[in-house]
Design an enzyme around this catalytic site. Structure first.
Site, mmCIF file in Angstrom:
data_model
loop_
_atom_site.group_PDB
_atom_site.id
_atom_site.type_symbol
_atom_site.label_atom_id
_atom_site.label_comp_id
_atom_site.label_asym_id
_atom_site.label_seq_id
_atom_site.Cartn_x
_atom_site.Cartn_y
_atom_site.Cartn_z
ATOM 1 N N HIS A 49 20.198 -30.399 21.985
ATOM 2 C CA HIS A 49 20.447 -28.976 22.184
ATOM 3 C C HIS A 49 20.198 -28.206 20.882
ATOM 4 O O HIS A 49 20.177 -28.794 19.797
ATOM 5 C CB HIS A 49 21.879 -28.754 22.683
ATOM 6 C CG HIS A 49 22.084 -29.287 24.082
ATOM 7 N ND1 HIS A 49 23.264 -29.168 24.756
ATOM 8 C CD2 HIS A 49 21.227 -29.934 24.922
ATOM 9 C CE1 HIS A 49 23.142 -29.718 25.962
ATOM 10 N NE2 HIS A 49 21.913 -30.197 26.076
ATOM 11 N N GLU A 99 21.975 -26.218 19.091
ATOM 12 C CA GLU A 99 23.024 -26.271 18.068
ATOM 13 C C GLU A 99 22.878 -27.538 17.225
ATOM 14 O O GLU A 99 23.026 -27.509 15.998
ATOM 15 C CB GLU A 99 24.424 -26.294 18.724
ATOM 16 C CG GLU A 99 24.747 -25.089 19.604
ATOM 17 C CD GLU A 99 24.368 -25.307 21.072
ATOM 18 O OE1 GLU A 99 23.255 -25.798 21.332
ATOM 19 O OE2 GLU A 99 25.191 -24.984 21.939
ATOM 20 N N SER A 107 -11.863 -10.688 44.702
ATOM 21 C CA SER A 107 -10.764 -10.228 43.841
ATOM 22 C C SER A 107 -10.856 -10.732 42.405
ATOM 23 O O SER A 107 -9.926 -10.531 41.633
ATOM 24 C CB SER A 107 -9.429 -10.658 44.444
ATOM 25 O OG SER A 107 -9.292 -12.056 44.352
ATOM 26 N N LEU A 154 -5.251 -22.287 39.593
ATOM 27 C CA LEU A 154 -3.786 -22.189 39.498
ATOM 28 C C LEU A 154 -3.214 -23.043 38.364
ATOM 29 O O LEU A 154 -2.220 -23.746 38.538
ATOM 30 C CB LEU A 154 -3.113 -22.561 40.834
ATOM 31 C CG LEU A 154 -3.522 -21.742 42.058
ATOM 32 C CD1 LEU A 154 -2.727 -22.195 43.288
ATOM 33 C CD2 LEU A 154 -3.330 -20.243 41.854
ATOM 34 N N ARG A 161 -3.822 -21.705 31.398
ATOM 35 C CA ARG A 161 -4.918 -21.826 30.438
ATOM 36 C C ARG A 161 -4.559 -20.987 29.208
ATOM 37 O O ARG A 161 -4.849 -19.807 29.137
ATOM 38 C CB ARG A 161 -6.241 -21.395 31.088
ATOM 39 C CG ARG A 161 -6.561 -22.290 32.295
ATOM 40 C CD ARG A 161 -7.898 -22.052 32.904
ATOM 41 N NE ARG A 161 -8.050 -20.800 33.606
ATOM 42 C CZ ARG A 161 -7.601 -20.547 34.851
ATOM 43 N NH1 ARG A 161 -6.931 -21.473 35.513
ATOM 44 N NH2 ARG A 161 -7.812 -19.386 35.419
ATOM 45 N N GLY A 186 -1.792 -14.666 49.068
ATOM 46 C CA GLY A 186 -2.191 -13.283 49.204
ATOM 47 C C GLY A 186 -1.170 -12.433 49.955
ATOM 48 O O GLY A 186 0.029 -12.724 49.958
HETATM 49 P P1 NDP Z 1 -2.913 -15.650 52.155
HETATM 50 O O1 NDP Z 1 -3.531 -16.209 50.946
HETATM 51 O O2 NDP Z 1 -1.618 -14.953 52.070
HETATM 52 O O3 NDP Z 1 -2.793 -16.846 53.201
HETATM 53 C C1 NDP Z 1 -2.227 -16.576 54.440
HETATM 54 C C2 NDP Z 1 -2.209 -17.815 55.284
HETATM 55 O O4 NDP Z 1 -1.258 -18.755 54.768
HETATM 56 C C3 NDP Z 1 -1.754 -17.517 56.668
HETATM 57 O O5 NDP Z 1 -2.796 -16.979 57.449
HETATM 58 C C4 NDP Z 1 -1.288 -18.864 57.127
HETATM 59 O O6 NDP Z 1 -2.369 -19.615 57.639
HETATM 60 C C5 NDP Z 1 -0.798 -19.535 55.849
HETATM 61 N N1 NDP Z 1 0.655 -19.603 55.901
HETATM 62 C C6 NDP Z 1 1.380 -20.707 56.141
HETATM 63 N N2 NDP Z 1 2.665 -20.446 56.194
HETATM 64 C C7 NDP Z 1 2.791 -19.120 56.006
HETATM 65 C C8 NDP Z 1 3.911 -18.263 55.979
HETATM 66 N N3 NDP Z 1 5.153 -18.701 56.156
HETATM 67 N N4 NDP Z 1 3.685 -16.942 55.791
HETATM 68 C C9 NDP Z 1 2.443 -16.472 55.594
HETATM 69 N N5 NDP Z 1 1.340 -17.248 55.614
HETATM 70 C C10 NDP Z 1 1.529 -18.575 55.822
HETATM 71 O O7 NDP Z 1 -3.969 -14.731 52.924
HETATM 72 P P2 NDP Z 1 -4.400 -13.226 52.868
HETATM 73 O O8 NDP Z 1 -5.584 -13.133 53.728
HETATM 74 O O9 NDP Z 1 -3.263 -12.334 53.127
HETATM 75 O O10 NDP Z 1 -4.840 -12.990 51.369
HETATM 76 C C11 NDP Z 1 -6.034 -13.531 50.843
HETATM 77 C C12 NDP Z 1 -6.745 -12.486 50.015
HETATM 78 O O11 NDP Z 1 -5.895 -12.050 48.984
HETATM 79 C C13 NDP Z 1 -7.983 -12.992 49.363
HETATM 80 O O12 NDP Z 1 -8.997 -12.063 49.545
HETATM 81 C C14 NDP Z 1 -7.635 -13.084 47.903
HETATM 82 O O13 NDP Z 1 -8.753 -12.801 47.094
HETATM 83 C C15 NDP Z 1 -6.600 -12.040 47.766
HETATM 84 N N6 NDP Z 1 -5.646 -12.345 46.706
HETATM 85 C C16 NDP Z 1 -5.486 -11.456 45.688
HETATM 86 C C17 NDP Z 1 -4.565 -11.681 44.707
HETATM 87 C C18 NDP Z 1 -4.343 -10.685 43.640
HETATM 88 O O14 NDP Z 1 -3.337 -10.769 42.934
HETATM 89 N N7 NDP Z 1 -5.231 -9.742 43.440
HETATM 90 C C19 NDP Z 1 -3.734 -12.901 44.676
HETATM 91 C C20 NDP Z 1 -3.976 -13.761 45.807
HETATM 92 C C21 NDP Z 1 -4.891 -13.471 46.765
HETATM 93 P P3 NDP Z 1 -2.022 -20.801 58.661
HETATM 94 O O15 NDP Z 1 -1.317 -20.161 59.817
HETATM 95 O O16 NDP Z 1 -3.343 -21.375 58.996
HETATM 96 O O17 NDP Z 1 -1.143 -21.699 57.923
HETATM 97 ZN ZN ZN Z 2 24.948 -28.414 24.097
#
Ligand code: NDP
Ligand code: ZN
Length: 366
Positions: free
Chosen positions: A50, A52, A168, A204, A207, A297
């Protein structure tokens, strides 16, 4: 304030453990005598000594009659290491200044009490707000016994996270992206939906030019098994822990192929055909995952927001316009009908990162 001056130093020391102490807290300690620095220490890695103890070791005999500044209440229980309160007493420290109390029920107040009983002068609450914020993940994880959920999105000034055809990369500039990598370094898991994997083929990973990089567990929500076997996440799964959270709808032969690539496949109950995120969070809690960065997304974000699971928002905003009715915003789903149903965000703060802006705020997470 001399106390604040040294506590600031202790907080800076604590920060050095960023990403390497999970699920333990970040802790820094500074030892002084007559307002002169004697030694500094921090909690470097989970399971390690820790803060300390590190500071006391460096101080040696000079710790007798000294003042110790520590960002978190010294521990009083035997964990992986003997209690710090005992070591502080043995070393002859005269005064202990504490920023925040330890919410861990095994410690809470007991460390402080042990010190006082030994005749040490104890002052608490110096820069407490800053110390609690630095350890917001730990504070939440210990008291709620659930991971701290941070929603992160990069968007244009008109609130779009991609173009209408799903492009994106990249919306924000280098400084904003580096900041996001620094956040990744601290969390235990990064989570995205399968559509993001299909659209962006992301790595993901963290970096950053650091000596020790902590690569969080990468998690994809994929209820039916649509993740491409050719995606970067799958092809690098042997080097970086990767998990596909799915349901009984994923074909067994795909599961086998993913397992061969080193991907961990976990089947969860489903809610309206999709991975039940409540079960997923319970699973994380059982695996000592103290924090999850939800990176989108918009569908995935909508699920977490509507289940009121998000604790903190990180919105990176670029001075660009994307436009288009079909271009998505950070949170999709059904949305609300009336403004009175809007979810309140509190403690908003804004900082500039290169040409971009970062807005942070808090939600009352479940
Ligand atoms: P998502 O990436 O959010 O994926 C959605 C899919 O995830 C659903 O269709 C579903 O497919 C699966 N899924 C499984 N469990 C769940 C749940 N509990 N809730 C929701 N989805 C679930 O898709 P989007 O189309 O909304 O977004 C993708 C877009 O977003 C891309 O164009 C990407 O470029 C952009 N993006 C942008 C970001 C940014 O910060 N600018 C970051 C991330 C993405 P299934 O039913 O087949 O499991
Ligand atoms: Zn301690």
């Amino acid at each position: 304030m001399p106390h604040e001056k040294w506590m600031k130093e202790a907080l800076k020391m604590a920060e050095k453990g960023w990403g390497n102490t999970n699920p333990n807290p970040l802790v820094g300690a500074v030892i002084t005598k007559e307002d002169q620095l004697i030694s500094k220490g921090y909690h470097e890695y989970a399971g390690g000594p820790h803060a300390e103890i590190n500071a006391l070791k460096k101080a040696g005999d000079a710790s007798a009659g000294s003042t110790m500044y520590v960002t978190l209440e010294p521990c009083s229980h035997y964990g992986k290491t003997p209690p710090c309160a005992e070591a502080i007493i043995k070393a002859g420290v005269e005064k202990v200044i504490i920023a925040a109390g330890d919410p861990n029920e095994k410690v809470a107040g007991k460390g402080e009490e042990m010190l006082r009983k030994a005749g040490i002068e104890v002052i608490t609450g110096v820069m407490e707000k800053e110390a609690r914020k630095q350890n917001e993940i730990f504070m939440h994880y210990i008291t709620e016994k659930k991971p701290y959920l941070i929603a992160k999105a990069a968007m244009s000034l008109d609130g779009k996270i991609a173009t209408k055809q799903g492009h994106s990369q990249w919306i924000t500039g280098e400084e904003a992206r580096n900041h996001a990598h620094w956040v990744r370094q601290r969390v235990s898991a990064i989570l995205v939906g399968v559509n993001t994997v299909i659209a962006d083929n992301p790595q993901l990973t963290v970096r950053l030019p650091l000596d020790k990089v902590n690569q969080p567990l990468r998690v994809v929500l994929d209820s039916k098994g649509n993740i491409p076997l050719t995606s970067t996440l799958v092809s690098t799964a042997k080097e970086i822990k990767t998990m596909v959270a799915t349901t009984d709808q994923m074909p067994v032969d795909l599961e086998k192929k993913l397992l061969l690539e080193g991907v961990e496949v976990v089947r969860f109950p489903h809610k309206q055909g999709q991975v039940d995120i409540q079960s997923l969070i319970d699973y994380f809690a059982s695996k000592e995952v103290d924090s999850v960065l939800v990176e989108g997304g918009s569908r995935v974000m909508a699920s977490f927001i509507s289940e009121k699971m998000i604790n903190k928002l990180l919105w990176y905003i670029a001075p660009k316009i994307i436009g288009g009715n079909k271009a998505p915003g950070p949170i999709g789903g059904e949305g609300i009908l009336h403004m009175k149903e809007a979810l309140p965000i509190t403690e908003m703060e804004t900082i500039q990162l290169g040409e971009d802006w970062l807005m942070t705020g808090y939600m009352k997470g479940a």
